[in-house]
Enzyme design. Sequence first.
Site, PDB file in Angstrom:
ATOM      1  CG  ASP A 157      -2.217   1.046   1.522  1.00 38.76           C
ATOM      2  OD1 ASP A 157      -1.825   1.747  -0.423  1.00 38.76           O
ATOM      3  OD2 ASP A 157      -2.859   1.079   2.395  1.00 38.76           O
ATOM      4  CG  HIS A 200      -4.024   0.465   9.372  1.00 39.37           C
ATOM      5  ND1 HIS A 200      -4.592   0.771   9.010  1.00 39.37           N
ATOM      6  CD2 HIS A 200      -2.494   0.562   8.462  1.00 39.37           C
ATOM      7  CE1 HIS A 200      -3.944   1.565   7.603  1.00 39.37           C
ATOM      8  NE2 HIS A 200      -2.743   1.092   7.873  1.00 39.37           N
ATOM      9  CD  GLN A 268      -2.800  -1.099   4.461  1.00 42.91           C
ATOM     10  OE1 GLN A 268      -3.389  -1.575   4.655  1.00 42.91           O
ATOM     11  NE2 GLN A 268      -2.300   0.039   4.467  1.00 42.91           N
ATOM     12  NE  ARG A 298      -0.747  12.133   4.668  1.00 44.59           N
ATOM     13  CZ  ARG A 298      -0.978  10.634   4.865  1.00 44.59           C
ATOM     14  NH1 ARG A 298      -0.154   9.726   5.330  1.00 44.59           N
ATOM     15  NH2 ARG A 298      -2.085  10.347   4.105  1.00 44.59           N
ATOM     16  CG  ASP A 300      -1.876   6.909   7.194  1.00 45.27           C
ATOM     17  OD1 ASP A 300      -2.213   7.205   6.278  1.00 45.27           O
ATOM     18  OD2 ASP A 300      -2.524   5.488   7.353  1.00 45.27           O
ATOM     19  CD  GLU A 342      -5.609  10.045   5.657  1.00 39.55           C
ATOM     20  OE1 GLU A 342      -4.934   9.900   4.765  1.00 39.55           O
ATOM     21  OE2 GLU A 342      -5.410   8.947   6.621  1.00 39.55           O
ATOM     22  CG  HIS A 411      -0.691   9.262  -0.988  1.00 35.84           C
ATOM     23  ND1 HIS A 411      -1.156  10.550  -0.391  1.00 35.84           N
ATOM     24  CD2 HIS A 411      -1.198   8.480  -1.311  1.00 35.84           C
ATOM     25  CE1 HIS A 411      -1.634   9.403   0.741  1.00 35.84           C
ATOM     26  NE2 HIS A 411      -1.025   8.410   0.750  1.00 35.84           N
ATOM     27  CG  ASP A 412      -4.598   8.220  -0.512  1.00 36.83           C
ATOM     28  OD1 ASP A 412      -4.064   7.371  -0.713  1.00 36.83           O
ATOM     29  OD2 ASP A 412      -4.777   8.685   1.028  1.00 36.83           O
ATOM     30  NE  ARG A 536      -4.479   4.021  -3.453  1.00 39.63           N
ATOM     31  CZ  ARG A 536      -4.092   3.778  -2.063  1.00 39.63           C
ATOM     32  NH1 ARG A 536      -5.090   4.750  -1.312  1.00 39.63           N
ATOM     33  NH2 ARG A 536      -4.485   2.661  -1.405  1.00 39.63           N
TER      34      ARG A 536
HETATM   35  C1  GLC Z   1      -4.373   6.777   4.174  1.00 35.63           C
HETATM   36  C2  GLC Z   1      -2.983   7.185   2.856  1.00 35.63           C
HETATM   37  C3  GLC Z   1      -3.787   5.427   1.736  1.00 35.63           C
HETATM   38  C4  GLC Z   1      -3.720   4.745   2.415  1.00 35.63           C
HETATM   39  C5  GLC Z   1      -4.296   4.655   4.345  1.00 35.63           C
HETATM   40  C6  GLC Z   1      -4.426   3.647   4.994  1.00 35.63           C
HETATM   41  O1  GLC Z   1      -5.709   6.762   4.165  1.00 35.63           O
HETATM   42  O2  GLC Z   1      -2.704   8.336   2.582  1.00 35.63           O
HETATM   43  O3  GLC Z   1      -2.758   5.905   0.884  1.00 35.63           O
HETATM   44  O4  GLC Z   1      -3.750   3.767   2.141  1.00 35.63           O
HETATM   45  O5  GLC Z   1      -4.302   4.971   5.072  1.00 35.63           O
HETATM   46  O6  GLC Z   1      -2.591   3.325   5.451  1.00 35.63           O
END
Ligand code: GLC
Length: 662
Positions: A157, A200, A268, A298, A300, A342, A411-412, A536
């Site tokens: 990922d 995770h 994950q 950041r 996540d 995030e 990146h998403d 992506r």
């Molecule tokens: C966040 C990341 C994304 C990832 C997800 C799971 O949203 O930006 O790219 O797939 O977390 O870690």
Amino acid sequence: MPVKETGIQNVLNMSPGARAAFEAVGAAIRGDLAGLPAHDARDFQIRLERYWQDLFDGLKPPYGAREDFHVLLESLVRLLVSRYAGRSEELKALDLERDLTPDWFQSERRIGYVFYADRFAGDLPGVAEHLGYLEELGTNYVHIMPLLQSRPAGLDDGGYAVSDYGKVRASLGTMDDLRELCTLMRGRGMSLCLDLVLNHCAREHEWAEGARRGVAEYEEMFHVFPNRSLPDAYEKTLPEVFPETAPGSFTRIEETGKWVWTTFNAYQWDLNWSNPRVFLEMTGVLLSLANVGVEVFRLDAVAFMWKELGTNCQNLPEVHDLLQALRACSRIAAASVVHKAEAIVGPDDLVTYLGTDAHHGKESDLAYHNALMVHLWSSLASRDTRLMAHALGRFPEKPANAAWATYVRCHDDIGWAITDEDAAALGIDAGAHRSFLSDYYSGLFPGSHARGAVFEENPATGDRRISGTLASLAGLELAEETGDEALREIAVRRILLCHALIFGYGGIPLIYMGDELGLTNDRSYLEDPNRRGDNRWMHRPPMDWVRAARRSSPGTAEHAIFSGIRSLVEARRSTPHLHGAIPAEVVDGQHPHVFSFVRPHPLGPLLALHNLTEKTRYASLRVPRDLGITSPMDRINGRPLRLLGDDLELPPYGVVWLTQSP
Ligand code: GLC
């Protein structure tokens, strides 16, 4: 810990419960503090006293009912002392500097750049060699995408499946390389932002390996269930994150036959934050990385950190408690560090990550302004700014000490977080509008200039998220394909308008690697079996240094975009109105094509106007006049404004930042 030790007032202001706990912990860690140089022990105590109430209030809801709560507090403070003791003198000096400049990340001079180390420059030493490019662009907040060791199989990922939080991925370098890079960057006034995946870890992480062997202590680090009965009960109210490629939120553990919570991909594994050990371990990880020199974390996927049956297990109150507690830990043991949440959530939940109600100003220092990004794309497609003005206009004010991270692309994928209520207020059918946007950006809609693709279609909800680079979504790919000069010119203007919006709106604008050159979709991911299933990757192209070289060749799109962004950087740096503490107040929601907001600074207001269409538009001068801007100057290009009677002329995708002429 007697008050006289530091003479600081914070102890006196603590709630009785917090104070009792503080004194108990203080007595228990006396020995640990005695091992520090006297001035360090004193500074640590001052910081601990200052943030104790925040820490205590954050930890109490998730863990306060446990009999061993005091053990958690004691172990945590011991951990904080040890990490503080391990901080270099240079970083302690930075802590002090930031104590005196707590708004450092809100400065109008702070501008971000985001990239994958391998795609930008091969590895971390390569990044070090390319800092000059980042400086040339004018950026000084550098987010390097996940770089810790992730699962070996390739399906990771994009690095968000960490198998060892203490190691840098071998192909990128070592922890020493990261430390060196941080030092180098600090010397140039740049701050490094790093992902810390809190929700995770990878199935290959040692905790997950332990759980796969059925060891209870490790199973407790995750949400493990003996059978499907609870997972089925949870599933009833859980949304799908990756409905096509990873449906459901639970995965069977082959080795034990049990089930584990996996919100994202099967590899994950969601960490169980109701177990205080998870809090301790992740705090330790965060502070170790802070001691390497990371300045911004950041955090996540934080929205998913707490689970409760019968809910969608997102944005639960305990998430906010945990984030407040984590921030307090950073403030105590690594004060120069800030946290960015995030949380790509609906507009009503977004601002809560910057701290609302009891968490006001105490939660995350930064959070992504997902709604701004979504409405920008929505308005660009519909050529109508009214929904955007309505939705952003009713956004609650953020705490003054926090700031947004504003962005056009990342990146998403883009998910259409437009609420039914906002759409209905304008007489729009939200579902139909979201569907139009997906059609538009995937290029299905007749006349669309976009070249994106649908990501993770969900037939149950009708959601179709969108992948694609800024340049491809903004029409540059089509212009290049057709060789149409006029389309190209319009696409370049569109790209610059997007940047002007995120530069002016408030907070740290984040430039996503390649957008400064107009890099279009990269379809090579289709040849990689590990990436083929995740489109992506089309908007994560490798840096094209040949195209980058064209930034100095007038007449090229690369030059137009790069130099246009450079001008925005210059304009922003000399415009104090754009400091992140100053709110952005949406005005004149009636204009169908021009989106406007004011930044009300004590120096006088700044009015930003954006023409979100490809036609020349006119905005009434009444709006600036009502604000007291009677003799306007544009801070972006410094040129005299074109007026037509009582109107101001805005060229296609034109933006002005008006203030009163001196
Ligand atoms: C966040 C990341 C994304 C990832 C997800 C799971 O949203 O930006 O790219 O797939 O977390 O870690």
